[in-house]
Design a protein around this motif. Structure first.
Motif, PDB file in Angstrom:
ATOM      1  N   ILE A  62       0.893  -1.149   0.000  1.00 15.90           N
ATOM      2  CA  ILE A  62       0.000   0.000   0.000  1.00 15.90           C
ATOM      3  C   ILE A  62       0.931   1.198   0.000  1.00 15.90           C
ATOM      4  CG2 ILE A  62      -1.725   1.305   1.276  1.00 15.90           C
ATOM      5  CD1 ILE A  62      -1.337  -2.469   1.652  1.00 15.90           C
ATOM      6  N   ASP A  63       0.875   1.979  -1.053  1.00 16.36           N
ATOM      7  CA  ASP A  63       1.815   3.072  -1.281  1.00 16.36           C
ATOM      8  C   ASP A  63       1.087   4.399  -1.144  1.00 16.36           C
ATOM      9  OD1 ASP A  63       4.401   3.984  -1.990  1.00 16.36           O
ATOM     10  OD2 ASP A  63       3.827   4.168  -4.088  1.00 16.36           O
ATOM     11  N   ILE A  64       1.461   5.186  -0.164  1.00 15.01           N
ATOM     12  CA  ILE A  64       0.896   6.520   0.044  1.00 15.01           C
ATOM     13  C   ILE A  64       2.013   7.483  -0.302  1.00 15.01           C
ATOM     14  CG2 ILE A  64      -0.178   8.109   1.676  1.00 15.01           C
ATOM     15  CD1 ILE A  64      -0.912   5.569   3.350  1.00 15.01           C
ATOM     16  N   ARG A  65       1.838   8.208  -1.395  1.00 21.15           N
ATOM     17  CA  ARG A  65       2.970   8.938  -1.950  1.00 21.15           C
ATOM     18  C   ARG A  65       2.532  10.214  -2.634  1.00 21.15           C
ATOM     19  NH1 ARG A  65       7.644   7.385  -1.915  1.00 21.15           N
ATOM     20  NH2 ARG A  65       6.967   5.334  -1.273  1.00 21.15           N
ATOM     21  N   GLU A  66       3.441  11.179  -2.646  1.00 19.37           N
ATOM     22  CA  GLU A  66       3.241  12.410  -3.400  1.00 19.37           C
ATOM     23  C   GLU A  66       3.858  12.217  -4.782  1.00 19.37           C
ATOM     24  OE1 GLU A  66       4.525  17.053  -2.967  1.00 19.37           O
ATOM     25  OE2 GLU A  66       3.978  15.953  -1.164  1.00 19.37           O
ATOM     26  N   PHE A  67       3.082  12.503  -5.805  1.00 16.73           N
ATOM     27  CA  PHE A  67       3.540  12.366  -7.184  1.00 16.73           C
ATOM     28  C   PHE A  67       3.871  13.739  -7.747  1.00 16.73           C
ATOM     29  CE2 PHE A  67       1.849   8.356  -6.326  1.00 16.73           C
ATOM     30  CZ  PHE A  67       2.248   7.461  -7.302  1.00 16.73           C
ATOM     31  N   TYR A  68       4.649  13.761  -8.812  1.00 19.50           N
ATOM     32  CA  TYR A  68       4.971  15.017  -9.481  1.00 19.50           C
ATOM     33  C   TYR A  68       4.760  14.820 -10.981  1.00 19.50           C
ATOM     34  CZ  TYR A  68       9.437  12.840 -10.712  1.00 19.50           C
ATOM     35  OH  TYR A  68      10.410  11.994 -11.212  1.00 19.50           O
ATOM     36  N   GLU A  69       4.559  15.933 -11.667  1.00 20.39           N
ATOM     37  CA  GLU A  69       4.299  15.867 -13.097  1.00 20.39           C
ATOM     38  C   GLU A  69       5.554  16.227 -13.875  1.00 20.39           C
ATOM     39  OE1 GLU A  69       0.832  17.318 -16.170  1.00 20.39           O
ATOM     40  OE2 GLU A  69       0.602  17.622 -14.014  1.00 20.39           O
ATOM     41  N   LYS A  70       5.871  15.398 -14.880  1.00 23.24           N
ATOM     42  CA  LYS A  70       7.020  15.652 -15.736  1.00 23.24           C
ATOM     43  C   LYS A  70       6.649  15.199 -17.145  1.00 23.24           C
ATOM     44  CE  LYS A  70      11.950  14.734 -16.260  1.00 23.24           C
ATOM     45  NZ  LYS A  70      13.102  14.033 -15.709  1.00 23.24           N
ATOM     46  N   ASN A  71       6.755  16.118 -18.092  1.00 17.70           N
ATOM     47  CA  ASN A  71       6.411  15.824 -19.492  1.00 17.70           C
ATOM     48  C   ASN A  71       5.012  15.224 -19.626  1.00 17.70           C
ATOM     49  OD1 ASN A  71       8.995  16.689 -20.268  1.00 17.70           O
ATOM     50  ND2 ASN A  71       9.836  14.644 -19.996  1.00 17.70           N
ATOM     51  N   GLY A  72       4.073  15.758 -18.860  1.00 13.68           N
ATOM     52  CA  GLY A  72       2.689  15.296 -18.937  1.00 13.68           C
ATOM     53  C   GLY A  72       2.403  13.988 -18.219  1.00 13.68           C
ATOM     54  N   GLU A  73       3.387  13.436 -17.536  1.00  6.19           N
ATOM     55  CA  GLU A  73       3.210  12.183 -16.810  1.00  6.19           C
ATOM     56  C   GLU A  73       3.259  12.430 -15.313  1.00  6.19           C
ATOM     57  OE1 GLU A  73       5.455   8.698 -17.962  1.00  6.19           O
ATOM     58  OE2 GLU A  73       6.168   9.779 -19.719  1.00  6.19           O
ATOM     59  N   LEU A  74       2.454  11.690 -14.550  1.00  3.26           N
ATOM     60  CA  LEU A  74       2.558  11.710 -13.094  1.00  3.26           C
ATOM     61  C   LEU A  74       3.538  10.623 -12.692  1.00  3.26           C
ATOM     62  CD1 LEU A  74      -0.994  12.198 -11.568  1.00  3.26           C
ATOM     63  CD2 LEU A  74       0.979  13.694 -11.390  1.00  3.26           C
ATOM     64  N   LEU A  75       4.587  11.022 -11.992  1.00  4.01           N
ATOM     65  CA  LEU A  75       5.629  10.089 -11.571  1.00  4.01           C
ATOM     66  C   LEU A  75       5.717  10.061 -10.051  1.00  4.01           C
ATOM     67  CD1 LEU A  75       8.350  11.199 -14.130  1.00  4.01           C
ATOM     68  CD2 LEU A  75       6.876   9.190 -14.269  1.00  4.01           C
ATOM     69  N   PRO A  76       6.051   8.899  -9.458  1.00  2.00           N
ATOM     70  CA  PRO A  76       6.147   8.806  -8.003  1.00  2.00           C
ATOM     71  C   PRO A  76       7.357   9.573  -7.479  1.00  2.00           C
ATOM     72  CG  PRO A  76       6.839   6.752  -9.020  1.00  2.00           C
ATOM     73  CD  PRO A  76       6.339   7.635 -10.120  1.00  2.00           C
ATOM     74  N   GLY A  77       7.144  10.329  -6.403  1.00  2.00           N
ATOM     75  CA  GLY A  77       8.227  11.056  -5.766  1.00  2.00           C
ATOM     76  C   GLY A  77       8.786  10.285  -4.582  1.00  2.00           C
ATOM     77  N   LYS A  78       9.766  10.869  -3.930  1.00  2.00           N
ATOM     78  CA  LYS A  78      10.387  10.231  -2.764  1.00  2.00           C
ATOM     79  C   LYS A  78       9.550  10.405  -1.503  1.00  2.00           C
ATOM     80  CE  LYS A  78      15.202  10.458  -4.154  1.00  2.00           C
ATOM     81  NZ  LYS A  78      16.539  10.916  -3.774  1.00  2.00           N
TER      82      LYS A  78
END
Length: 106
Positions: A62-78
């Motif tokens: 179960i992953d509770i995470r802040e994502f960020y947007e790069k080149n139109g994609e949502l990517l998982p942050g640290k």
């Protein structure tokens, strides 16, 4: 609470570097509190803070995470935490006690 509390930096994170899949496909944006149509079951907590049920190296998290947007994609942050199902169940079992403590502090 620790006496020597450091001031948080915007680029730092207290989380582990748990399962962060940097090659995951782009995600669809979702409304607050709703589930997305992603391949991984996903719920939006607030903004780009998501809860996902993910598989990593053959194990479920179960992953509770802040994502960020790069080149139109949502990517998982640290910034986030990944929990095993047992840890998730333990957290849920503590919810009444945690809610009582929060209520007594507010």
């Amino acid at each position: 609470m620790p006496k020597n509390k450091k001031k948080a930096e915007s680029s730092s994170s207290d989380s582990d570097d748990g399962p962060v899949d940097k090659n995951q496909p782009p995600e669809k944006k979702a409304k607050m509190g709703s589930r997305t149509d992603d391949k991984e079951p996903t719920w939006v907590l607030q903004g780009k803070k998501l809860v996902k049920i993910r598989e990593f190296k053959g194990k479920v998290y179960i992953d509770i995470r802040e994502f960020y947007e790069k080149n139109g994609e949502l990517l998982p942050g640290k910034k986030g935490i990944s929990m095993t199902p047992d840890m998730w169940r333990k957290l849920l079992s503590l919810s009444d006690e945690i809610n009582e403590t929060i209520s007594s502090m507010c």
